[in-house]
Scaffold this motif. Structure first.
Motif, PDB file in Angstrom:
ATOM      1  N   GLN A  94      89.020 -39.914  14.358  1.00 26.15           N
ATOM      2  CA  GLN A  94      88.486 -38.737  13.685  1.00 26.15           C
ATOM      3  C   GLN A  94      87.212 -39.104  12.936  1.00 26.15           C
ATOM      4  OE1 GLN A  94      91.126 -36.940  10.771  1.00 26.15           O
ATOM      5  NE2 GLN A  94      89.371 -36.189   9.624  1.00 26.15           N
ATOM      6  N   ALA A  95      86.192 -38.258  13.058  1.00 26.54           N
ATOM      7  CA  ALA A  95      84.955 -38.494  12.322  1.00 26.54           C
ATOM      8  C   ALA A  95      85.181 -38.290  10.837  1.00 26.54           C
ATOM      9  CB  ALA A  95      83.866 -37.543  12.817  1.00 26.54           C
ATOM     10  N   ALA A  96      84.578 -39.147  10.035  1.00 31.52           N
ATOM     11  CA  ALA A  96      84.820 -39.120   8.592  1.00 31.52           C
ATOM     12  C   ALA A  96      84.423 -37.794   7.955  1.00 31.52           C
ATOM     13  CB  ALA A  96      84.060 -40.260   7.918  1.00 31.52           C
ATOM     14  N   GLY A  97      83.441 -37.100   8.524  1.00 37.26           N
ATOM     15  CA  GLY A  97      82.973 -35.867   7.912  1.00 37.26           C
ATOM     16  C   GLY A  97      83.661 -34.611   8.410  1.00 37.26           C
ATOM     17  N   ASP A  98      84.621 -34.744   9.312  1.00 35.21           N
ATOM     18  CA  ASP A  98      85.278 -33.556   9.859  1.00 35.21           C
ATOM     19  C   ASP A  98      86.161 -32.892   8.812  1.00 35.21           C
ATOM     20  OD1 ASP A  98      84.071 -33.922  12.244  1.00 35.21           O
ATOM     21  OD2 ASP A  98      85.850 -34.603  13.329  1.00 35.21           O
ATOM     22  N   ARG A  99      86.004 -31.576   8.668  1.00 38.45           N
ATOM     23  CA  ARG A  99      86.814 -30.791   7.738  1.00 38.45           C
ATOM     24  C   ARG A  99      87.177 -29.466   8.400  1.00 38.45           C
ATOM     25  NH1 ARG A  99      86.084 -34.999   5.886  1.00 38.45           N
ATOM     26  NH2 ARG A  99      85.571 -35.658   3.750  1.00 38.45           N
ATOM     27  N   GLY A 100      88.224 -28.846   7.918  1.00 35.57           N
ATOM     28  CA  GLY A 100      88.575 -27.505   8.346  1.00 35.57           C
ATOM     29  C   GLY A 100      88.714 -27.371   9.851  1.00 35.57           C
ATOM     30  N   TRP A 101      87.988 -26.383  10.430  1.00 38.83           N
ATOM     31  CA  TRP A 101      88.087 -26.114  11.849  1.00 38.83           C
ATOM     32  C   TRP A 101      87.557 -27.266  12.692  1.00 38.83           C
ATOM     33  CZ3 TRP A 101      91.207 -22.819  13.908  1.00 38.83           C
ATOM     34  CH2 TRP A 101      91.581 -21.673  13.194  1.00 38.83           C
ATOM     35  N   ARG A 102      86.581 -28.006  12.181  1.00 36.29           N
ATOM     36  CA  ARG A 102      86.079 -29.163  12.931  1.00 36.29           C
ATOM     37  C   ARG A 102      87.164 -30.225  13.060  1.00 36.29           C
ATOM     38  NH1 ARG A 102      80.514 -31.494  10.918  1.00 36.29           N
ATOM     39  NH2 ARG A 102      81.017 -32.865  12.679  1.00 36.29           N
ATOM     40  N   ARG A 103      87.906 -30.418  11.998  1.00 34.68           N
ATOM     41  CA  ARG A 103      89.006 -31.379  12.050  1.00 34.68           C
ATOM     42  C   ARG A 103      90.089 -30.886  13.007  1.00 34.68           C
ATOM     43  NH1 ARG A 103      93.866 -31.836   8.826  1.00 34.68           N
ATOM     44  NH2 ARG A 103      94.759 -33.911   9.178  1.00 34.68           N
ATOM     45  N   PHE A 104      90.404 -29.583  12.956  1.00 35.06           N
ATOM     46  CA  PHE A 104      91.405 -29.018  13.853  1.00 35.06           C
ATOM     47  C   PHE A 104      90.957 -29.150  15.312  1.00 35.06           C
ATOM     48  CE2 PHE A 104      92.846 -25.424  16.428  1.00 35.06           C
ATOM     49  CZ  PHE A 104      94.212 -25.609  16.364  1.00 35.06           C
ATOM     50  N   ALA A 105      89.689 -28.826  15.578  1.00 37.95           N
ATOM     51  CA  ALA A 105      89.184 -28.916  16.943  1.00 37.95           C
ATOM     52  C   ALA A 105      89.242 -30.354  17.452  1.00 37.95           C
ATOM     53  CB  ALA A 105      87.756 -28.390  17.018  1.00 37.95           C
ATOM     54  N   GLY A 106      88.908 -31.302  16.591  1.00 38.33           N
ATOM     55  CA  GLY A 106      88.976 -32.704  16.986  1.00 38.33           C
ATOM     56  C   GLY A 106      90.391 -33.131  17.303  1.00 38.33           C
ATOM     57  N   ALA A 107      91.325 -32.739  16.440  1.00 36.80           N
ATOM     58  CA  ALA A 107      92.725 -33.098  16.655  1.00 36.80           C
ATOM     59  C   ALA A 107      93.261 -32.438  17.930  1.00 36.80           C
ATOM     60  CB  ALA A 107      93.561 -32.686  15.444  1.00 36.80           C
ATOM     61  N   ALA A 108      92.919 -31.162  18.115  1.00 30.53           N
ATOM     62  CA  ALA A 108      93.380 -30.463  19.310  1.00 30.53           C
ATOM     63  C   ALA A 108      92.820 -31.115  20.574  1.00 30.53           C
ATOM     64  CB  ALA A 108      92.965 -28.996  19.243  1.00 30.53           C
ATOM     65  N   GLY A 109      91.599 -31.632  20.482  1.00 29.88           N
ATOM     66  CA  GLY A 109      90.982 -32.265  21.635  1.00 29.88           C
ATOM     67  C   GLY A 109      91.679 -33.538  22.075  1.00 29.88           C
ATOM     68  N   THR A 110      92.430 -34.173  21.181  1.00 29.37           N
ATOM     69  CA  THR A 110      93.127 -35.405  21.546  1.00 29.37           C
ATOM     70  C   THR A 110      94.396 -35.145  22.351  1.00 29.37           C
ATOM     71  OG1 THR A 110      94.430 -35.469  19.496  1.00 29.37           O
ATOM     72  CG2 THR A 110      92.265 -36.543  19.465  1.00 29.37           C
ATOM     73  N   VAL A 111      94.930 -33.920  22.273  1.00 29.64           N
ATOM     74  CA  VAL A 111      96.200 -33.625  22.948  1.00 29.64           C
ATOM     75  C   VAL A 111      96.109 -32.392  23.851  1.00 29.64           C
ATOM     76  CG1 VAL A 111      97.620 -34.702  21.150  1.00 29.64           C
ATOM     77  CG2 VAL A 111      97.009 -32.274  20.959  1.00 29.64           C
ATOM     78  N   LEU A 112      94.914 -31.884  24.080  1.00 26.02           N
ATOM     79  CA  LEU A 112      94.749 -30.610  24.779  1.00 26.02           C
ATOM     80  C   LEU A 112      95.397 -30.608  26.164  1.00 26.02           C
ATOM     81  CD1 LEU A 112      93.523 -27.789  24.940  1.00 26.02           C
ATOM     82  CD2 LEU A 112      91.412 -28.842  25.806  1.00 26.02           C
ATOM     83  N   TYR A 113      95.116 -31.619  26.971  1.00 26.38           N
ATOM     84  CA  TYR A 113      95.652 -31.640  28.327  1.00 26.38           C
ATOM     85  C   TYR A 113      97.178 -31.763  28.304  1.00 26.38           C
ATOM     86  CZ  TYR A 113      90.756 -32.679  29.437  1.00 26.38           C
ATOM     87  OH  TYR A 113      89.383 -32.637  29.535  1.00 26.38           O
ATOM     88  N   HIS A 114      97.680 -32.523  27.350  1.00 26.51           N
ATOM     89  CA  HIS A 114      99.132 -32.677  27.206  1.00 26.51           C
ATOM     90  C   HIS A 114      99.775 -31.347  26.851  1.00 26.51           C
ATOM     91  CE1 HIS A 114     103.011 -34.231  26.068  1.00 26.51           C
ATOM     92  NE2 HIS A 114     102.838 -33.922  24.801  1.00 26.51           N
ATOM     93  N   GLU A 115      99.166 -30.610  25.932  1.00 31.16           N
ATOM     94  CA  GLU A 115      99.724 -29.315  25.534  1.00 31.16           C
ATOM     95  C   GLU A 115      99.694 -28.328  26.695  1.00 31.16           C
ATOM     96  OE1 GLU A 115     101.307 -28.621  22.795  1.00 31.16           O
ATOM     97  OE2 GLU A 115     100.948 -30.631  22.011  1.00 31.16           O
ATOM     98  N   LEU A 116      98.623 -28.347  27.472  1.00 33.86           N
ATOM     99  CA  LEU A 116      98.541 -27.469  28.633  1.00 33.86           C
ATOM    100  C   LEU A 116      99.595 -27.841  29.674  1.00 33.86           C
ATOM    101  CD1 LEU A 116      94.654 -27.209  29.081  1.00 33.86           C
ATOM    102  CD2 LEU A 116      96.214 -25.453  28.198  1.00 33.86           C
TER     103      LEU A 116
END
Length: 280
Positions: A94-116
């Motif tokens: 995770q990028a140190a400056g990620d907050r709010g929706w940016r943090r959520f988008a980053g986290a979601a991007g790590t598991v997106l294919y798995h969730e699909l």
């Protein structure tokens, strides 16, 4: 052992043994992963056949077999994720400056294919058992999916016990998207809702008018929900949950800390705002 006790024991065993097997396989050297995935995929084919074969089997045995088959489909998804074959487009810290929706988008991007893949698997299971009299496989997978999603949301929002040691080394970067906190607003909501579901299932299972098949089916699902509630409790309690599967961690290389269930001696790197100074 009566039918209720057998259903509870069956669900407990598959939860404990299945988790340990997946941990053991994902702790082996990465050169073994293609063989692991191939074996899991063969098991997936058998599980889907089992779901189709028990679709119209409204017996106690049919409930148990459909339950086990759905667990096998879930295990296939977990193995593909934990071996790193199906994760997400983002594979870094995770990028140190990620907050709010940016943090959520980053986290979601790590598991997106798995969730699909999980969603697609749920649809496949639903299609296989559609029109039959035995929906236990679908109920089982839906329960696992819903309760696991609740766990992921809680870990993202913040809990005390993050259980980083369950992550294999090649997925250790995922811990940087976790947040350690005593509690988060979603946790009590998830606990109340799951507890209400558990109470409703137990009431249905013990109702005098409930037949043997339905009582077994509901007991199997209720046990899963009860275990999920227990796992939610582990998120906020300072307990060494990994001790339940010590044998499953034996495949991992012992680190400098002296015992396999720990990835590193120090906590994994994470954004400063998400990891206050001071798991499992």
């Amino acid at each position: 052992m009566n039918a209720t006790g057998l259903a509870i024991a069956h669900a407990l065993f598959l939860w404990w043994f299945g988790t340990g097997i997946v941990l053991y396989l994902d702790g082996l050297p990465r050169r073994t992963f293609p063989w692991t995935v191939a074996g899991a995929t063969a098991l997936l084919g058998l599980a889907l056949w089992g779901l189709a074969a028990t679709r119209d089997d409204s017996s106690v045995a049919g409930a148990h077999l459909a339950f086990a088959a759905a667990i096998a489909v879930w295990a296939w998804n977990e193995i593909l994720f934990l071996t790193g074959f199906v994760t997400g487009p983002r594979r870094g810290l995770q990028a140190a400056g990620d907050r709010g929706w940016r943090r959520f988008a980053g986290a979601a991007g790590t598991v997106l294919y798995h969730e699909l893949l999980l969603a697609a698997s749920l649809l496949v299971v639903a299609q296989v058992v559609a029109g039959g009299t035995n929906p236990v496989g679908f109920w089982t997978f839906l329960t696992l999916w819903g309760m696991r999603l609740s766990t992921k949301v809680n870990i993202f929002l913040g809990v005390r016990n993050l259980s980083e040691s369950f992550l294999p080394d090649h997925l250790a970067y995922l811990a940087s998207y976790f947040r350690r906190a005593p509690m988060n607003p979603f946790f009590p909501v998830s606990l109340v809702l799951s507890s209400a579901l558990f109470a409703g299932l137990v009431a249905a299972a013990i109702a005098p008018e409930t037949g043997a098949f339905l009582a077994t089916a509901v007991t199997l699902i209720a046990t899963l929900v009860g275990l999920a509630i227990l796992e939610h409790g582990f998120l906020v309690l300072p307990l060494d949950v990994a001790a339940l599967w010590r044998w499953g961690f034996r495949s991992r290389r012992a680190g400098a800390c002296g015992h396999p269930p720990v990835l590193t001696c120090d906590p994994p790197p994470r954004a400063a705002a998400d990891h206050p100074p001071r798991s499992v």
